[in-house]
Design a protein around this motif. Structure first.
Motif, PDB file in Angstrom:
ATOM      1  N   VAL A  99       0.775  -0.947  -0.682  1.00  9.36           N
ATOM      2  CA  VAL A  99       0.326  -0.302  -0.140  1.00  9.36           C
ATOM      3  C   VAL A  99       0.727   1.358  -0.114  1.00  9.36           C
ATOM      4  CG1 VAL A  99      -1.813   1.594   1.029  1.00  9.36           C
ATOM      5  CG2 VAL A  99      -1.684  -0.860   1.310  1.00  9.36           C
ATOM      6  N   GLN A 100       0.847   2.128  -1.079  1.00  9.81           N
ATOM      7  CA  GLN A 100       1.357   3.824  -1.164  1.00  9.81           C
ATOM      8  C   GLN A 100       0.937   4.751  -0.484  1.00  9.81           C
ATOM      9  OE1 GLN A 100       1.698   2.111  -3.983  1.00  9.81           O
ATOM     10  NE2 GLN A 100       2.965   0.341  -2.557  1.00  9.81           N
ATOM     11  N   LEU A 101       1.039   4.975   0.759  1.00  9.72           N
ATOM     12  CA  LEU A 101       0.130   6.943   1.010  1.00  9.72           C
ATOM     13  C   LEU A 101       0.732   7.897   0.978  1.00  9.72           C
ATOM     14  CD1 LEU A 101      -1.131   5.280   4.158  1.00  9.72           C
ATOM     15  CD2 LEU A 101      -2.044   4.718   2.651  1.00  9.72           C
ATOM     16  N   VAL A 102       0.065   8.856   0.037  1.00  9.71           N
ATOM     17  CA  VAL A 102       0.324  10.108  -0.241  1.00  9.71           C
ATOM     18  C   VAL A 102      -0.426  11.138   0.721  1.00  9.71           C
ATOM     19  CG1 VAL A 102       1.266  11.880  -1.761  1.00  9.71           C
ATOM     20  CG2 VAL A 102       1.758   9.607  -1.963  1.00  9.71           C
ATOM     21  N   GLU A 103       0.425  12.148   1.328  1.00 14.15           N
ATOM     22  CA  GLU A 103      -0.649  12.965   2.044  1.00 14.15           C
ATOM     23  C   GLU A 103       0.042  14.146   1.318  1.00 14.15           C
ATOM     24  OE1 GLU A 103       0.809  10.118   5.299  1.00 14.15           O
ATOM     25  OE2 GLU A 103       1.926  10.899   3.854  1.00 14.15           O
ATOM     26  N   MET A 120      -8.793   3.594   8.101  1.00 14.72           N
ATOM     27  CA  MET A 120      -7.386   4.677   7.474  1.00 14.72           C
ATOM     28  C   MET A 120      -7.364   5.773   9.095  1.00 14.72           C
ATOM     29  SD  MET A 120      -8.646   5.233   3.553  1.00 14.72           S
ATOM     30  CE  MET A 120      -6.136   6.198   3.484  1.00 14.72           C
ATOM     31  N   GLY A 121      -6.173   5.570   9.192  1.00 17.20           N
ATOM     32  CA  GLY A 121      -6.442   6.983  10.082  1.00 17.20           C
ATOM     33  C   GLY A 121      -4.900   8.025   9.989  1.00 17.20           C
ATOM     34  N   ARG A 158      -4.755   0.454   8.078  1.00 12.78           N
ATOM     35  CA  ARG A 158      -4.663  -0.986   8.666  1.00 12.78           C
ATOM     36  C   ARG A 158      -5.616  -1.794   9.061  1.00 12.78           C
ATOM     37  NH1 ARG A 158      -3.260   0.846  14.317  1.00 12.78           N
ATOM     38  NH2 ARG A 158      -2.141   2.300  13.393  1.00 12.78           N
ATOM     39  N   ALA A 159      -5.582  -2.918   9.117  1.00 14.80           N
ATOM     40  CA  ALA A 159      -6.706  -3.829   9.289  1.00 14.80           C
ATOM     41  C   ALA A 159      -7.167  -3.307  10.000  1.00 14.80           C
ATOM     42  CB  ALA A 159      -5.921  -5.704   9.694  1.00 14.80           C
ATOM     43  N   LEU A 160      -8.366  -3.842   9.674  1.00  9.69           N
ATOM     44  CA  LEU A 160      -9.716  -3.405  10.572  1.00  9.69           C
ATOM     45  C   LEU A 160      -9.813  -4.506  11.741  1.00  9.69           C
ATOM     46  CD1 LEU A 160     -12.535  -1.952  10.045  1.00  9.69           C
ATOM     47  CD2 LEU A 160     -13.635  -4.303   9.877  1.00  9.69           C
ATOM     48  N   TRP A 163       2.443   3.813   6.588  1.00  4.71           N
ATOM     49  CA  TRP A 163       2.496   5.163   6.888  1.00  4.71           C
ATOM     50  C   TRP A 163       3.146   6.128   5.441  1.00  4.71           C
ATOM     51  CZ3 TRP A 163       1.705   6.492  12.104  1.00  4.71           C
ATOM     52  CH2 TRP A 163       0.932   4.761  12.994  1.00  4.71           C
ATOM     53  N   GLY A 164       2.638   6.709   6.124  1.00  6.27           N
ATOM     54  CA  GLY A 164       2.938   7.653   4.643  1.00  6.27           C
ATOM     55  C   GLY A 164       4.076   8.302   5.081  1.00  6.27           C
ATOM     56  N   GLN A 165       4.210   9.615   3.668  1.00  6.09           N
ATOM     57  CA  GLN A 165       5.615  10.261   4.098  1.00  6.09           C
ATOM     58  C   GLN A 165       5.576  11.720   5.173  1.00  6.09           C
ATOM     59  OE1 GLN A 165       9.006   9.535   3.562  1.00  6.09           O
ATOM     60  NE2 GLN A 165       8.166   7.212   2.814  1.00  6.09           N
ATOM     61  N   GLY A 166       4.162  11.440   5.683  1.00  2.00           N
ATOM     62  CA  GLY A 166       3.754  12.769   6.076  1.00  2.00           C
ATOM     63  C   GLY A 166       3.518  13.928   6.080  1.00  2.00           C
ATOM     64  N   THR A 167       2.831  15.149   6.211  1.00  5.36           N
ATOM     65  CA  THR A 167       3.104  16.516   5.405  1.00  5.36           C
ATOM     66  C   THR A 167       3.061  16.765   7.153  1.00  5.36           C
ATOM     67  OG1 THR A 167       1.381  18.473   4.239  1.00  5.36           O
ATOM     68  CG2 THR A 167       0.551  16.051   5.511  1.00  5.36           C
ATOM     69  N   GLN A 168       3.998  18.487   6.777  1.00  3.48           N
ATOM     70  CA  GLN A 168       3.716  19.453   7.669  1.00  3.48           C
ATOM     71  C   GLN A 168       3.236  20.471   8.004  1.00  3.48           C
ATOM     72  OE1 GLN A 168       7.230  19.120   9.843  1.00  3.48           O
ATOM     73  NE2 GLN A 168       4.942  20.734  11.112  1.00  3.48           N
ATOM     74  N   VAL A 169       1.747  20.138   9.186  1.00  2.00           N
ATOM     75  CA  VAL A 169       1.473  21.435   9.882  1.00  2.00           C
ATOM     76  C   VAL A 169       2.070  21.812  10.951  1.00  2.00           C
ATOM     77  CG1 VAL A 169      -0.880  21.749  10.316  1.00  2.00           C
ATOM     78  CG2 VAL A 169      -0.885  20.315   9.227  1.00  2.00           C
TER      79      VAL A 169
END
Length: 121
Positions: A2-6, A34-35, A98-100, A111-117
């Motif tokens: 799975v790839q995640l991009v924020e 998803m969280g 993650r699995a339910l 996990w994605g790489q994250g995005t800064q706020v």
């Protein structure tokens, strides 16, 4: 895999709003949640909000009511709307799949790489 991009982070003024997006791709888990997590400088990564399925959400007590999470299942996309931003919301926000049924207290899944706020006071 799975790839995640924020996306959607940035510099925001106190009291402002920001909407974070997480786009998932690849071979998704059959039944999943998803969280969002966040990690402030010098602190551990913490759970923020999660979308279980079909409109059922979980929230950390510290953000309940202020950071609504939503999803578009058809697009495998998760959103986090952060309203009334305060400096304490400054962090890197990570998307997670993650699995339910796996507790949000556990560092599991993808996990994605994250995005800064960053919230300017």
């Amino acid at each position: 895999q799975v790839q995640l991009v924020e996306s959607g982070g940035g510099l925001v003024q106190t009291g402002g709003s920001v909407r974070l997006t997480c786009a998932a791709s690849g071979t998704m888990i059959n039944r999943y949640s998803m969280g969002w997590y966040r990690q402030a400088p010098g602190k551990q990564r913490e759970f923020v909000a999660g979308d279980i399925t079909r409109g059922i959400q979980n929230y950390a007590d510290s953000v309940k009511g202020r950071l609504p999470v939503s999803s578009d299942d058809a697009k495998s996309t998760l959103y986090l709307q952060i309203n009334s931003l305060i400096p304490e919301d400054s962090a890197v926000y990570f998307c997670n799949v993650r699995a339910l049924g796996v507790s949000w207290k556990l560092e599991r899944g993808y996990w994605g790489q994250g995005t800064q706020v960053t919230v300017a006071s």
